[in-house]
Design a protein around this motif. Structure first.
Motif, PDB file in Angstrom:
ATOM      1  N   ALA A 156      27.702  13.033  58.739  1.00  0.00           N
ATOM      2  CA  ALA A 156      26.766  11.935  58.980  1.00  0.00           C
ATOM      3  C   ALA A 156      25.584  12.408  59.822  1.00  0.00           C
ATOM      4  N   GLU A 160      21.618  12.439  58.712  1.00  0.00           N
ATOM      5  CA  GLU A 160      20.552  11.839  59.513  1.00  0.00           C
ATOM      6  C   GLU A 160      19.451  12.859  59.797  1.00  0.00           C
ATOM      7  N   THR A 168      26.647   5.448  53.684  1.00  0.00           N
ATOM      8  CA  THR A 168      27.847   4.662  53.401  1.00  0.00           C
ATOM      9  C   THR A 168      29.046   5.576  53.541  1.00  0.00           C
ATOM     10  N   VAL A 190      31.726   7.399  63.008  1.00  0.00           N
ATOM     11  CA  VAL A 190      30.431   7.719  62.399  1.00  0.00           C
ATOM     12  C   VAL A 190      29.340   6.817  62.963  1.00  0.00           C
ATOM     13  N   LYS A 191      29.633   5.534  63.044  1.00  0.00           N
ATOM     14  CA  LYS A 191      28.641   4.582  63.553  1.00  0.00           C
ATOM     15  C   LYS A 191      28.213   4.945  64.970  1.00  0.00           C
ATOM     16  N   VAL A 198      24.722   2.182  59.069  1.00  0.00           N
ATOM     17  CA  VAL A 198      25.980   2.646  58.481  1.00  0.00           C
ATOM     18  C   VAL A 198      26.598   1.499  57.691  1.00  0.00           C
ATOM     19  N   ALA A 219      29.798  -1.394  62.014  1.00  0.00           N
ATOM     20  CA  ALA A 219      28.880  -1.059  60.923  1.00  0.00           C
ATOM     21  C   ALA A 219      27.835  -2.153  60.741  1.00  0.00           C
TER      22      ALA A 219
END
Length: 328
Positions: A156, A160, A168, A190-191, A198, A219
């Motif tokens: 992730a 970015e 996703t 991840v968020k 996300v 998310a």
């Protein structure tokens, strides 16, 4: 909810599913509250070679804007060219890159979730596509390749840095395919690691799962896949639950069957009667998944050869379920 410059009217999206989310089904889901829909994934190689069947996959319904076109491949130059073609053919507002499909025929070519094993190549693909199109670019990927190589947080961050406008995350590894339980903790990690939106994906089968996954992961949006099959009302019911705290019931069975028939009509208008009726076999079964005692009707759906045979069958099915006793 906003992805790049694209403003969305809600927080619940329909997942791209090959062989399932055709224009007819996407149109029905948009009518019932899906804020964002994605085309079935299309091969950038097929687009570059001018394959005659691929453009149909990129055709959007009149009510389907903004929408995303999902592409797959593994060569940065081909992906960039395919993204430009996909934008031109579809008029999509977003390009989504599939880096999560676990199907062997996709992975064995180095596409889909195979790219999670080569983040440097994945970064070059994202950068190439970003430079090729004027719309936001999003990435869909998984928790990792297997339990020994969970890499979603690092992946992730790479996405970015490479310029992705949103990501996703499906909370399963490639090895899991669609088995086991989705790991919402991985999506939450991840968020916490990135600043772009996300979208959480995995194990959203009922409207009540939408606020649950949002609360658990933090998310920005939810993507529903298998939970929408035969149930486009999951979007409107989830939206109502998010807005009011109250989840409306499913509509009466007759309305649900009328919707199934309309979906087949829309598919027939795009693909022709023969193909639509062949595909109706799985779609009608999904619409009937909550009903008992309809096995005989499922068999009759599989025998349909003309649209005119569908209408009396639908009426008989309504009476059998609503008036009882159920047909066996």
């Amino acid at each position: 909810m906003q992805i790049g410059s694209v403003l969305l009217g809600g927080r619940v999206a329909l997942a791209p599913m090959a062989g399932v989310t055709d224009r007819a089904f996407r149109q029905i889901c948009r009518e019932h509250g899906a804020a964002l829909t994605y085309t079935e994934m299309v091969s950038t190689r097929a687009l570059a070679y001018g394959d005659k069947k691929t453009p149909r996959l990129l055709s959007l319904a009149e009510n389907e804007r903004p929408a995303a076109a999902q592409i797959f491949g593994h060569d940065p130059a081909s992906m960039a060219e395919g993204a430009k073609i996909a934008c031109a053919l579809s008029g999509c507002a977003i390009i989504d890159i599939n880096m999560g499909c676990p199907a062997p025929k996709i992975v064995n070519n180095g596409d889909g979730s195979a790219l999670m094993r080569d983040p440097a190549l994945a970064a070059r693909i994202i950068e190439a596509v970003k430079n090729a199109v004027d719309v936001p670019v999003t990435i869909k990927f998984r928790k990792g390749w297997d339990d020994k190589s969970v890499c979603c947080v690092a992946f992730a961050r790479m996405a970015e840095r490479a310029g992705a406008d949103a990501i996703t995350v499906h909370g399963r590894t490639r090895a899991q395919q669609y088995s086991g339980q989705a790991d919402w903790d991985a999506i939450r990690a991840v968020k916490a690691a990135v600043h772009i939106p996300v979208i959480a994906n995995g194990d959203v089968f009922e409207p009540e799962d939408v606020p649950r996954i949002l609360a658990h992961t933090g998310a920005d949006m939810v993507m529903i896949g298998r939970g929408s099959l035969g149930d486009p009302w999951i979007f409107s019911r989830a939206n109502a639950l998010l807005e009011t705290g109250v989840c409306p019931p499913l509509p009466p069975f007759a309305e649900r069957i009328d919707t199934a028939v309309r979906q087949i009509e829309l598919a027939a208008a795009q693909k022709g009667e023969r193909v639509a009726l062949l595909e109706a076999r799985k779609h009608v079964n999904w619409y009937l998944k909550r009903e008992r005692g309809v096995k005989a009707f499922k068999q009759r759906v599989c025998a349909l050869e003309r649209m005119e045979e569908l209408y009396p069958l639908a009426e008989a099915l309504k009476h059998a379920v609503e008036d009882g006793p159920p047909c066996i």
